[in-house]
Structures are given as C-alpha cells and as structure tokens.
Design a protein around this motif. Structure first.
Motif, PDB file in Angstrom:
ATOM      1  N   LEU A 245      -3.466  -7.573 -13.870  1.00 43.72           N
ATOM      2  CA  LEU A 245      -4.473  -6.516 -13.816  1.00 43.72           C
ATOM      3  C   LEU A 245      -4.068  -5.323 -14.670  1.00 43.72           C
ATOM      4  CD1 LEU A 245      -7.008  -5.180 -12.687  1.00 43.72           C
ATOM      5  CD2 LEU A 245      -5.672  -4.526 -10.670  1.00 43.72           C
ATOM      6  N   CYS A 246      -2.814  -4.899 -14.558  1.00 43.05           N
ATOM      7  CA  CYS A 246      -2.360  -3.769 -15.384  1.00 43.05           C
ATOM      8  C   CYS A 246      -2.528  -4.067 -16.870  1.00 43.05           C
ATOM      9  CB  CYS A 246      -0.898  -3.444 -15.065  1.00 43.05           C
ATOM     10  SG  CYS A 246      -0.647  -2.587 -13.496  1.00 43.05           S
ATOM     11  N   ASN A 247      -2.184  -5.278 -17.284  1.00 44.81           N
ATOM     12  CA  ASN A 247      -2.357  -5.649 -18.694  1.00 44.81           C
ATOM     13  C   ASN A 247      -3.829  -5.593 -19.105  1.00 44.81           C
ATOM     14  OD1 ASN A 247       0.390  -6.079 -19.004  1.00 44.81           O
ATOM     15  ND2 ASN A 247       0.270  -8.268 -18.563  1.00 44.81           N
ATOM     16  N   ASN A 248      -4.714  -6.094 -18.225  1.00 41.75           N
ATOM     17  CA  ASN A 248      -6.148  -6.072 -18.530  1.00 41.75           C
ATOM     18  C   ASN A 248      -6.661  -4.644 -18.678  1.00 41.75           C
ATOM     19  OD1 ASN A 248      -6.208  -8.856 -18.347  1.00 41.75           O
ATOM     20  ND2 ASN A 248      -7.084  -8.909 -16.295  1.00 41.75           N
ATOM     21  N   LEU A 249      -6.241  -3.778 -17.774  1.00 36.20           N
ATOM     22  CA  LEU A 249      -6.717  -2.387 -17.799  1.00 36.20           C
ATOM     23  C   LEU A 249      -6.204  -1.645 -19.032  1.00 36.20           C
ATOM     24  CD1 LEU A 249      -6.280  -1.543 -14.008  1.00 36.20           C
ATOM     25  CD2 LEU A 249      -8.444  -1.881 -15.233  1.00 36.20           C
ATOM     26  N   ARG A 250      -4.975  -1.924 -19.413  1.00 38.66           N
ATOM     27  CA  ARG A 250      -4.425  -1.275 -20.620  1.00 38.66           C
ATOM     28  C   ARG A 250      -5.149  -1.744 -21.865  1.00 38.66           C
ATOM     29  NH1 ARG A 250       1.327  -2.505 -17.994  1.00 38.66           N
ATOM     30  NH2 ARG A 250       1.499  -0.615 -16.696  1.00 38.66           N
ATOM     31  N   GLU A 251      -5.519  -3.018 -21.889  1.00 37.07           N
ATOM     32  CA  GLU A 251      -6.289  -3.528 -23.021  1.00 37.07           C
ATOM     33  C   GLU A 251      -7.653  -2.852 -23.128  1.00 37.07           C
ATOM     34  OE1 GLU A 251      -6.482  -7.738 -22.633  1.00 37.07           O
ATOM     35  OE2 GLU A 251      -4.351  -8.059 -23.067  1.00 37.07           O
ATOM     36  N   LEU A 252      -8.172  -2.398 -21.987  1.00 36.57           N
ATOM     37  CA  LEU A 252      -9.450  -1.680 -21.978  1.00 36.57           C
ATOM     38  C   LEU A 252      -9.293  -0.197 -22.293  1.00 36.57           C
ATOM     39  CD1 LEU A 252     -11.054  -3.303 -18.795  1.00 36.57           C
ATOM     40  CD2 LEU A 252     -11.729  -3.695 -21.183  1.00 36.57           C
ATOM     41  N   GLY A 253      -8.059   0.232 -22.518  1.00 36.89           N
ATOM     42  CA  GLY A 253      -7.813   1.615 -22.920  1.00 36.89           C
ATOM     43  C   GLY A 253      -7.492   2.572 -21.793  1.00 36.89           C
ATOM     44  N   HIS A 254      -7.228   2.045 -20.594  1.00 42.20           N
ATOM     45  CA  HIS A 254      -6.940   2.903 -19.450  1.00 42.20           C
ATOM     46  C   HIS A 254      -5.434   3.047 -19.240  1.00 42.20           C
ATOM     47  CE1 HIS A 254     -11.162   2.974 -18.291  1.00 42.20           C
ATOM     48  NE2 HIS A 254     -11.192   1.667 -18.495  1.00 42.20           N
ATOM     49  N   GLU A 255      -5.052   4.105 -18.530  1.00 42.35           N
ATOM     50  CA  GLU A 255      -3.666   4.293 -18.139  1.00 42.35           C
ATOM     51  C   GLU A 255      -3.453   3.572 -16.812  1.00 42.35           C
ATOM     52  OE1 GLU A 255      -0.559   7.811 -16.667  1.00 42.35           O
ATOM     53  OE2 GLU A 255      -2.597   8.346 -17.313  1.00 42.35           O
ATOM     54  N   ALA A 256      -2.781   2.452 -16.847  1.00 43.03           N
ATOM     55  CA  ALA A 256      -2.542   1.663 -15.648  1.00 43.03           C
ATOM     56  C   ALA A 256      -1.089   1.838 -15.227  1.00 43.03           C
ATOM     57  CB  ALA A 256      -2.844   0.191 -15.892  1.00 43.03           C
ATOM     58  N   VAL A 257      -0.894   2.301 -14.004  1.00 47.62           N
ATOM     59  CA  VAL A 257       0.452   2.553 -13.489  1.00 47.62           C
ATOM     60  C   VAL A 257       0.770   1.515 -12.422  1.00 47.62           C
ATOM     61  CG1 VAL A 257       1.957   4.220 -12.348  1.00 47.62           C
ATOM     62  CG2 VAL A 257       0.155   5.022 -13.908  1.00 47.62           C
ATOM     63  N   ALA A 258       1.791   0.722 -12.662  1.00 48.25           N
ATOM     64  CA  ALA A 258       2.221  -0.290 -11.693  1.00 48.25           C
ATOM     65  C   ALA A 258       3.088   0.382 -10.634  1.00 48.25           C
ATOM     66  CB  ALA A 258       2.994  -1.400 -12.388  1.00 48.25           C
ATOM     67  N   ALA A 259       2.606   0.382  -9.391  1.00 45.51           N
ATOM     68  CA  ALA A 259       3.323   1.031  -8.291  1.00 45.51           C
ATOM     69  C   ALA A 259       3.769  -0.015  -7.286  1.00 45.51           C
ATOM     70  CB  ALA A 259       2.422   2.067  -7.620  1.00 45.51           C
ATOM     71  N   ALA A 260       5.049  -0.009  -6.961  1.00 46.04           N
ATOM     72  CA  ALA A 260       5.617  -0.985  -6.033  1.00 46.04           C
ATOM     73  C   ALA A 260       6.981  -0.456  -5.592  1.00 46.04           C
ATOM     74  CB  ALA A 260       5.768  -2.346  -6.720  1.00 46.04           C
ATOM     75  N   PRO A 261       7.558  -1.014  -4.535  1.00 44.35           N
ATOM     76  CA  PRO A 261       8.882  -0.537  -4.123  1.00 44.35           C
ATOM     77  C   PRO A 261       9.910  -0.552  -5.247  1.00 44.35           C
ATOM     78  CG  PRO A 261       7.945  -1.873  -2.383  1.00 44.35           C
ATOM     79  CD  PRO A 261       6.988  -1.970  -3.555  1.00 44.35           C
ATOM     80  N   ASN A 262       9.827  -1.536  -6.147  1.00 46.36           N
ATOM     81  CA  ASN A 262      10.810  -1.584  -7.240  1.00 46.36           C
ATOM     82  C   ASN A 262      10.522  -0.585  -8.356  1.00 46.36           C
ATOM     83  OD1 ASN A 262       8.622  -2.881  -8.364  1.00 46.36           O
ATOM     84  ND2 ASN A 262       9.687  -4.803  -8.785  1.00 46.36           N
ATOM     85  N   THR A 263       9.420   0.170  -8.236  1.00 46.69           N
ATOM     86  CA  THR A 263       9.168   1.280  -9.166  1.00 46.69           C
ATOM     87  C   THR A 263       9.237   2.624  -8.444  1.00 46.69           C
ATOM     88  OG1 THR A 263       6.749   1.389  -8.879  1.00 46.69           O
ATOM     89  CG2 THR A 263       7.603  -0.215 -10.481  1.00 46.69           C
ATOM     90  N   GLY A 264       9.709   2.590  -7.180  1.00 48.54           N
ATOM     91  CA  GLY A 264       9.885   3.833  -6.430  1.00 48.54           C
ATOM     92  C   GLY A 264       8.702   4.254  -5.592  1.00 48.54           C
ATOM     93  N   VAL A 265       7.736   3.354  -5.382  1.00 50.67           N
ATOM     94  CA  VAL A 265       6.548   3.684  -4.581  1.00 50.67           C
ATOM     95  C   VAL A 265       6.475   2.708  -3.412  1.00 50.67           C
ATOM     96  CG1 VAL A 265       4.047   3.939  -4.557  1.00 50.67           C
ATOM     97  CG2 VAL A 265       5.333   4.535  -6.617  1.00 50.67           C
ATOM     98  N   ASN A 266       6.484   3.255  -2.197  1.00 51.89           N
ATOM     99  CA  ASN A 266       6.485   2.421  -1.003  1.00 51.89           C
ATOM    100  C   ASN A 266       5.391   2.899  -0.054  1.00 51.89           C
ATOM    101  OD1 ASN A 266       7.130   1.256   1.600  1.00 51.89           O
ATOM    102  ND2 ASN A 266       9.178   0.817   0.817  1.00 51.89           N
ATOM    103  N   THR A 267       4.372   2.066   0.142  1.00 50.20           N
ATOM    104  CA  THR A 267       3.248   2.482   0.981  1.00 50.20           C
ATOM    105  C   THR A 267       3.573   2.419   2.467  1.00 50.20           C
ATOM    106  OG1 THR A 267       2.361   0.223   0.905  1.00 50.20           O
ATOM    107  CG2 THR A 267       1.502   1.809  -0.702  1.00 50.20           C
ATOM    108  N   ILE A 268       4.656   1.782   2.842  1.00 52.04           N
ATOM    109  CA  ILE A 268       5.059   1.732   4.250  1.00 52.04           C
ATOM    110  C   ILE A 268       5.784   3.020   4.640  1.00 52.04           C
ATOM    111  CG2 ILE A 268       6.429   0.520   5.986  1.00 52.04           C
ATOM    112  CD1 ILE A 268       3.930  -0.991   5.088  1.00 52.04           C
ATOM    113  N   THR A 269       6.720   3.447   3.826  1.00 53.37           N
ATOM    114  CA  THR A 269       7.462   4.678   4.110  1.00 53.37           C
ATOM    115  C   THR A 269       6.781   5.917   3.547  1.00 53.37           C
ATOM    116  OG1 THR A 269       8.771   4.540   2.071  1.00 53.37           O
ATOM    117  CG2 THR A 269       9.610   3.349   4.003  1.00 53.37           C
ATOM    118  N   GLY A 270       5.885   5.717   2.573  1.00 52.54           N
ATOM    119  CA  GLY A 270       5.232   6.845   1.902  1.00 52.54           C
ATOM    120  C   GLY A 270       5.994   7.342   0.693  1.00 52.54           C
ATOM    121  N   GLU A 271       7.156   6.777   0.438  1.00 52.46           N
ATOM    122  CA  GLU A 271       7.984   7.211  -0.686  1.00 52.46           C
ATOM    123  C   GLU A 271       7.225   7.081  -2.007  1.00 52.46           C
ATOM    124  OE1 GLU A 271      12.052   5.866  -3.103  1.00 52.46           O
ATOM    125  OE2 GLU A 271      11.337   4.715  -1.386  1.00 52.46           O
TER     126      GLU A 271
END
Length: 256
Positions: A16-42
């Motif tokens: 999805l991120c690759n598709n959105l970037r190809e469309l010219g958008h700023e796509a930010v991949a957020a996940a625990p391994n990038t420092g974003v955790n929706t369980i803890t809120g980090e």
C-alpha cells in the motif's frame, strides 16, 4: 496528502505504501519497528502530526480469543483518539468479509469489534472488507490436517491476491470517506477444497484431500455465505492460476 499506514511494514502495508507513493502522496509506514505502537501509544502523536488520512492494516500477533480481541479494541481506541486529537480527516481500516455474520471465529469477532469502534467514533471512515488472501492458502490447507488426510470445507470461497487488496485500499484511501463498508473479493468463486487441492497440486504436494462439508475453518463451522461477499463487491484483477505462477513457493508443511 500525508497518509499514515498503521502496520505499514507488513504484507499489505508495504504494498500500500508503495502504491500511494506512486500516486504522489507522502506515505508513512508506522509499526512497532518504526517506533509507533498503537497498543502502548508510543510514537502515535508524533507520526500523526499533519496527517490527512490514516489507514489501519495492523494485525494481532496472536489469534488466541482473548488476545486478539484485546489487541483490536486497545489498538482501535488508542488510534482513533490520537487521530481525533490530530485532526485526521479520514480513517480507513482493512477488515474481513464475513465479520458481520455472527462468526464463531475469534479473529472475525475481534474485527467486528474493531469496526464497531470505528463507526461509533464519529471519525469519517471507510472500512474495506476483503475475502481471504491467496497468500493464506498454505496455512488454510495444513490447518485441516487430520492424521494422513487434510479435511477442507466445501463451502464457497472467493479469495484474492494481496496485491489486489493493496490496490483497492489505495483507491479507497485517496477518495472521500464513504462512512460505510466496501467489499473486495477475487474473480474466482469455487469450493474452498478445490482451491486447496489445486494449490497443493501446483507445488507437488500430494496429501489425501478430503472435501468435507462439515470441516471447520480455524475452529468455526462455515457455509457458502460465511466467507463470500455480498452483492456487487469490487473484484480483484488477478486470478488464482495467474497468482500461482508468480507466487513464491510456500514453506515446507509442518510435521504431522
């Protein structure tokens, strides 16, 4: 637009991120391994700064009944609250076809609870329910192992390629919020046992496949309406045979 993809480093999120970037958008991949955790809120507040759209394709690390429910409810509440505070204009979530049909499957129940949180949040939203992915066929096949045979349901099945899921998500993401559910499914509809048999045959696995109307799907009984879409779904472009020719070989089957 700035679009934050929660679960953006996984199977669907990466595509999805690759598709959105190809469309010219700023796509930010957020996940625990990038420092974003929706369980803890980090990291949530920081990553959502200036975001126009959030797409939630995160998945629970455990499918155990209590754990999967806690994951989707906790993650959903934290994410929706952070989006409201950040002024996000559109929440997109990937769910599963069949989640609304009083399922006996714990994962489906948890996805329905996640959907309910979204609807009740007041956030403009679109929920994309997808049928099962071709990429899950190996797990489906070996989940039915009973001794020397594999018992697979004969219920109707209409799986699709992860590539088509990501492509459809990209279209939904850049459109206006629909405030409703949209469904996407594969172009081929056949009994689940047929797909599994053809899949294993293609990879030269030759177990005894039993087409069993009573076989459960990960612990839940299913019928022709359990995993198939309603009328007029979006239909993926990639057929099963085409996907097989380009998919990587599956891992070896687990010992029995």
């Amino acid at each position: 637009m700035k679009i934050v993809v929660i679960g953006g480093t996984g199977l669907i999120g990466t595509k999805l991120c690759n598709n959105l970037r190809e469309l010219g958008h700023e796509a930010v991949a957020a996940a625990p391994n990038t420092g974003v955790n929706t369980i803890t809120g980090e990291g949530l507040k920081e990553v959502l700064q200036g975001a126009d759209v959030v797409v939630d394709v995160a998945n629970s690390p455990s499918f155990e009944d209590k754990a999967v429910m806690e994951f989707f409810q906790t993650s959903g509440r934290n994410l929706l609250a952070a989006e409201a505070a950040a002024g996000v204009k559109h929440h997109v979530a990937l769910s599963v076809v069949g989640s609304d049909r009083k399922p006996g499957n714990a994962y489906f129940r948890a996805k329905l609870a996640q959907e309910d949180l979204i609807r009740e949040s007041g956030m403009p939203y679109t929920i994309l329910r997808a049928t099962q992915f071709f990429e899950f066929l190996n797990a489906i096949a070996h989940s039915g192992a009973k001794g020397e045979a594999i018992h697979i349901s004969t219920a109707a099945f209409q799986p699709l390629a992860a590539t088509d899921v990501a492509a459809t998500l990209a279209k939904v993401t850049v459109a206006e919020p629909k405030n409703q559910v949209v469904e996407v499914a594969g172009p081929d509809r056949r009994p689940m046992s047929d797909f599994v048999q053809d899949y294993l045959k293609f990879y030269k696995e030759a177990p005894n496949i039993v087409a069993d109307a009573g076989a459960e799907y990960f612990g839940a009984p299913i019928d022709d309406n359990s995993l198939t879409p309603g009328p007029n779904p979006i239909v993926g472009a990639i057929g099963f045979e085409e996907w097989l020719k380009t998919s990587p070989p599956p891992p070896p089957p687990p010992p029995r």
